[in-house]
Scaffold this motif. Structure first.
Motif, PDB file in Angstrom:
ATOM      1  N   SER A 231       0.837  -1.201   0.000  1.00  0.00           N
ATOM      2  CA  SER A 231       0.000   0.000   0.000  1.00  0.00           C
ATOM      3  C   SER A 231       0.874   1.254   0.000  1.00  0.00           C
ATOM      4  CB  SER A 231      -0.914   0.011   1.230  1.00  0.00           C
ATOM      5  OG  SER A 231      -0.167   0.004   2.424  1.00  0.00           O
ATOM      6  N   PHE A 232       0.505   2.207  -0.850  1.00  0.00           N
ATOM      7  CA  PHE A 232       1.211   3.483  -0.982  1.00  0.00           C
ATOM      8  C   PHE A 232       2.666   3.315  -1.460  1.00  0.00           C
ATOM      9  CE2 PHE A 232      -2.157   4.082   2.099  1.00  0.00           C
ATOM     10  CZ  PHE A 232      -2.781   5.237   1.652  1.00  0.00           C
ATOM     11  N   CYS A 251      -2.997  -0.722  -2.491  1.00  0.00           N
ATOM     12  CA  CYS A 251      -3.877   0.412  -2.219  1.00  0.00           C
ATOM     13  C   CYS A 251      -3.067   1.693  -2.377  1.00  0.00           C
ATOM     14  CB  CYS A 251      -4.454   0.328  -0.805  1.00  0.00           C
ATOM     15  SG  CYS A 251      -5.509   1.737  -0.379  1.00  0.00           S
ATOM     16  N   ASN A 252      -3.508   2.564  -3.280  1.00  0.00           N
ATOM     17  CA  ASN A 252      -2.729   3.753  -3.608  1.00  0.00           C
ATOM     18  C   ASN A 252      -1.307   3.371  -4.027  1.00  0.00           C
ATOM     19  OD1 ASN A 252      -4.319   6.306  -3.116  1.00  0.00           O
ATOM     20  ND2 ASN A 252      -4.681   5.240  -1.188  1.00  0.00           N
ATOM     21  N   LYS A 260      -2.188   3.880 -10.936  1.00  0.00           N
ATOM     22  CA  LYS A 260      -2.366   3.652  -9.510  1.00  0.00           C
ATOM     23  C   LYS A 260      -3.407   2.569  -9.277  1.00  0.00           C
ATOM     24  CE  LYS A 260      -4.541   6.578  -6.762  1.00  0.00           C
ATOM     25  NZ  LYS A 260      -4.888   7.745  -5.931  1.00  0.00           N
ATOM     26  N   ASP A 262      -5.938   0.734  -6.594  1.00  0.00           N
ATOM     27  CA  ASP A 262      -6.634   0.803  -5.308  1.00  0.00           C
ATOM     28  C   ASP A 262      -7.390  -0.492  -5.053  1.00  0.00           C
ATOM     29  OD1 ASP A 262      -5.810   3.417  -4.772  1.00  0.00           O
ATOM     30  OD2 ASP A 262      -7.427   4.255  -5.992  1.00  0.00           O
ATOM     31  N   CYS A 265      -8.000  -1.434  -1.209  1.00  0.00           N
ATOM     32  CA  CYS A 265      -8.158  -0.380  -0.199  1.00  0.00           C
ATOM     33  C   CYS A 265      -9.221  -0.723   0.842  1.00  0.00           C
ATOM     34  CB  CYS A 265      -8.496   0.953  -0.869  1.00  0.00           C
ATOM     35  SG  CYS A 265      -7.099   1.697  -1.747  1.00  0.00           S
TER      36      CYS A 265
END
Length: 272
Positions: A231-232, A251-252, A260, A262, A265
């Protein structure tokens, strides 16, 4: 008369040139010797720093209970300061030895690290072939770090070797097993670490926390990313040849093509 003067003048010029050339050569040799002596002295100093560090931390472990010390205990504060100082003074090879020592001493456990290496520059650290399962390297600068075997075989050579052994169509599992002695980072915390451009081919990254990690241009070919938190994370331009992605959390997450994802998420939302 003029001709009589030309010969000795030419000889004098030639002798002067040879003399100056010899002086220059002597200066270059002297400079090379000084640089070699300085290199030897620097290498000796780095080894003494590492040996002294091992002795100091061993004393804190055995005599001061460092492994179970509270965050505000003197032994832990001293160990933290000495660790950061030593890492700044050491070269990549010895940085790798220091990190392996701390991992084996259980001072960098992912769940409850005794020492905090955040913002530490370990770009040149050599951790090749290491088993760093459950180590905490959160926030560490690891750009271009060596986490693979020095003589890493490429996929084509592995396929060729498998075919010579009678496997006409080598499976991905066969290729993966050829790498299974490489870096193992299972359950490691690398939250926020900078791994841009790092060679992570076939690395065991299962259940590793790679949240907010910069993996741009990293080579994740055949890496085990099962149940890994991405994530991120930034995967832009990363090389991802057949990685294992079962249960990977996205996620992100910036994907290799710049888009990107997601996808997962919802899994990060707190349960009511």
């Amino acid at each position: 008369m003029l001709q009589l003067l030309i010969v000795p003048t030419a000889l004098a010029i030639g002798a002067f040139y040879l003399q100056e050339t010899s002086k220059q050569r002597d200066l270059e040799i002297a400079q090379a010797n000084r640089e070699k002596d300085q290199q030897i002295a620097d290498d000796r100093a780095k080894q003494e720093t590492l040996n002294r560090y091992f002795d100091q931390i061993s004393t804190l472990l055995f005599d001061r209970g460092l492994r179970t010390a509270n965050a505000d205990d003197e032994s832990r504060i001293v160990a933290q300061a000495r660790t950061l100082t030593a890492l700044r003074e050491l070269d990549g090879e010895r940085q790798g030895q220091l990190i392996k020592f701390l991992h084996k001493a259980k001072l960098l456990q992912a769940k409850k690290p005794v020492l905090d290496l955040r913002q530490t520059n370990l770009r040149e650290a050599n951790l090749s072939g290491s088993n760093l399962s459950e180590i905490d390297l959160a926030g560490v600068d690891l750009v271009g770090i060596n986490l693979s075997e020095l003589n890493l075989p490429d996929t084509d050579s592995i396929l060729s070797a498998e075919r010579k052994m009678g496997n006409k169509e080598p499976s991905r599992v066969m290729i993966f097993r050829s790498y299974e002695n490489l870096a193992r980072l299972e359950k490691t915390n690398l939250d926020g670490a900078n791994l841009s451009g790092t060679d992570l081919r076939a690395a065991n990254l299962r259940r590793v926390n790679l949240s907010r990690t910069d993996l741009s241009k990293a080579d994740l070919s055949m890496a085990d990313l099962r149940d890994t938190n991405l994530s991120f994370a930034n995967l832009k331009d990363a090389i991802m040849f057949e990685p294992i992605l079962d249960g990977t959390l996205l996620c992100n997450t910036i994907m290799p093509d710049g888009t990107k994802s997601d996808r997962d998420c919802d899994k990060l939302k707190p349960k009511k």
